[in-house]
Design a protein around this motif. Structure first.
Motif, short mmCIF file in Angstrom:
data_model
loop_
_atom_site.label_atom_id
_atom_site.label_comp_id
_atom_site.label_asym_id
_atom_site.label_seq_id
_atom_site.Cartn_x
_atom_site.Cartn_y
_atom_site.Cartn_z
N GLU A 187 0.81 -1.22 0.00
CA GLU A 187 0.00 0.00 0.00
C GLU A 187 0.84 1.27 0.00
O GLU A 187 0.33 2.35 -0.28
CB GLU A 187 -0.92 0.01 1.23
N ARG A 188 2.13 1.18 0.28
CA ARG A 188 2.95 2.37 0.45
C ARG A 188 3.86 2.67 -0.74
O ARG A 188 4.40 3.77 -0.84
CB ARG A 188 3.81 2.25 1.72
N VAL A 236 2.16 7.07 -0.06
CA VAL A 236 1.63 7.65 1.17
C VAL A 236 2.37 8.92 1.55
O VAL A 236 1.76 9.97 1.78
CB VAL A 236 1.69 6.63 2.33
N ASP A 237 3.69 8.85 1.61
CA ASP A 237 4.53 10.01 1.90
C ASP A 237 5.31 10.38 0.64
O ASP A 237 5.34 9.61 -0.34
CB ASP A 237 5.52 9.70 3.03
N PRO A 292 6.34 6.38 -4.33
CA PRO A 292 5.74 6.37 -2.99
C PRO A 292 4.26 6.72 -3.08
O PRO A 292 3.86 7.61 -3.85
CB PRO A 292 6.53 7.44 -2.24
N ASN A 337 4.40 -4.54 7.49
CA ASN A 337 5.76 -4.56 6.94
C ASN A 337 6.44 -5.90 7.23
O ASN A 337 7.07 -6.49 6.34
CB ASN A 337 6.56 -3.41 7.55
N ARG A 382 1.45 -0.70 10.89
CA ARG A 382 2.48 -0.60 9.85
C ARG A 382 3.59 -1.62 10.11
O ARG A 382 4.09 -2.25 9.18
CB ARG A 382 3.05 0.81 9.78
N SER A 389 8.47 9.92 8.11
CA SER A 389 7.15 9.33 8.28
C SER A 389 7.02 8.64 9.64
O SER A 389 8.01 8.16 10.21
CB SER A 389 6.86 8.32 7.17
#
Length: 339
Positions: free
Chosen positions: A50-51, A76-77, A74, A224, A220, A214
């Motif tokens: 998702e990131r 998300v960030d 990327p 991960n 998370r 982040s």
């Protein structure tokens, strides 16, 4: 005719050819290169997280893959950023392959409304920004080196005499306890481990890179770790105060598909807990874990910023030596910035 196109990670032959070109280009003329395994990249690109969105891009000529690029977005960030890795095997260099791959990257970044390009280039000892092919190419495009880390190695199996000497010369650990695990983080430590990751992101030197620090949370870490254990065995040691507050951690990865290269990743001691030899105790405890889970010859790799004096000293105590410098380059493209 030279063509550039995205590669389907489910096409085993094309993806294998792409990986072979990437590996040949990335490993050339380096003493101890660290390159993701075919299995790890296959899993990552077939099962996107998702990131981060990752694309394999190949340059082909007369049916042969002559260059490879890993293109990362990327999600998300750092939403203005794109990361690129361009690798060309030595036999196909100086023929416009890298230029063609870069043109594809610039066009795709513009379509994604991304204006900041980042790449990592490893320069072996004896070369510099002008004499190493990848660095010279990036500099010609307008990239600037914004952060530099020394890439250290030490042989495996780790020298038992060095470990014994370090243990004998390191003061006893007082007011802290160490907790170690292999694989996914135990549920009871998720939040504290997440807090340490957040602190690491805020503390790690990044030079002039455009990068957000982040935050991590328990979910998370859980997500991960679930992805990591498909291709790596994480080895973690965490330090806590006797009251249970997180004080530091160290993280090492054993590559399941390449046991000759073990990656020493993060080591963090929180600012309020420095000066107690925690960094040394953390690394020693994790090396004890490594001895249980790993018996293959090879290298331990670690990376430390030139500006990080304390960790540079710790690396020296553990017998690491520098084999190359990892430069993080960045370019802001006026064309994509206004897209």
């Amino acid at each position: 005719m030279l063509t550039v196109a995205e590669v389907d990670p489910f096409d085993e032959r094309a993806f294998g050819d792409w990986y072979d070109a990437l590996r040949a280009g990335a490993a050339a003329d380096r003493e101890a290169p660290v390159i993701s395994t075919l299995e790890a990249l296959t899993f990552s690109l077939r099962n996107p997280g998702e990131r981060l969105r990752r694309l394999a891009v190949a340059a082909t000529q007369n049916g042969e893959t002559v260059g490879a690029m890993l293109f990362e977005l990327p999600l998300v960030d750092d939403l203005s950023n794109v990361m690129v890795e361009i690798d060309v095997p030595p036999a196909h260099r100086r023929k416009g392959v890298a230029t063609a791959l870069w043109a594809w990257a610039a066009e795709r970044a513009a379509a994604e409304q991304r204006s900041i390009f980042q790449t990592e280039i490893n320069i072996p000892s004896g070369f510099d920004l002008h004499s190493w092919p990848g660095a010279a190419f990036a500099t010609k495009l307008g990239f600037a080196s914004e952060n530099t880390e020394d890439h250290f190695v030490t042989p495996l199996p780790f020298d038992p005499a060095t470990i014994s000497l370090l243990k004998a010369n390191t003061s006893a650990l007082a007011s802290y306890r160490l907790i170690s695990w292999a694989g996914q983080c135990p549920e009871e430590h998720l939040q504290k481990y997440a807090d340490l990751h957040t602190a690491m992101n805020q503390d790690v030197p990044t030079g002039g890179l455009s990068r957000e620090a982040s935050a991590w949370d328990a979910e998370r870490v859980r997500t991960n770790d679930a992805r990591l254990v498909e291709n790596y065995l994480p080895l973690v040691t965490m330090a806590q105060t006797l009251e249970g507050e997180p004080a530091g951690y160290t993280l090492m990865y054993v590559q399941l598909g390449d046991r000759a290269n073990v990656l020493q990743d993060d080591t963090l001691v929180m600012r309020d807990h420095r000066g107690h030899n925690l960094g040394t105790h953390l690394k020693l405890a994790n090396l004890d874990q490594l001895a249980v889970h790993h018996d293959s010859p090879g290298w331990i790799h670690t990376w430390t910023a030139e500006s990080n004096g304390p960790m540079q000293k710790v690396n020296a105590r553990f017998g690491f030596r520098v084999v190359e410098q990892m430069h993080e380059f960045e370019l802001t493209s006026p064309a994509t910035a206004g897209h």
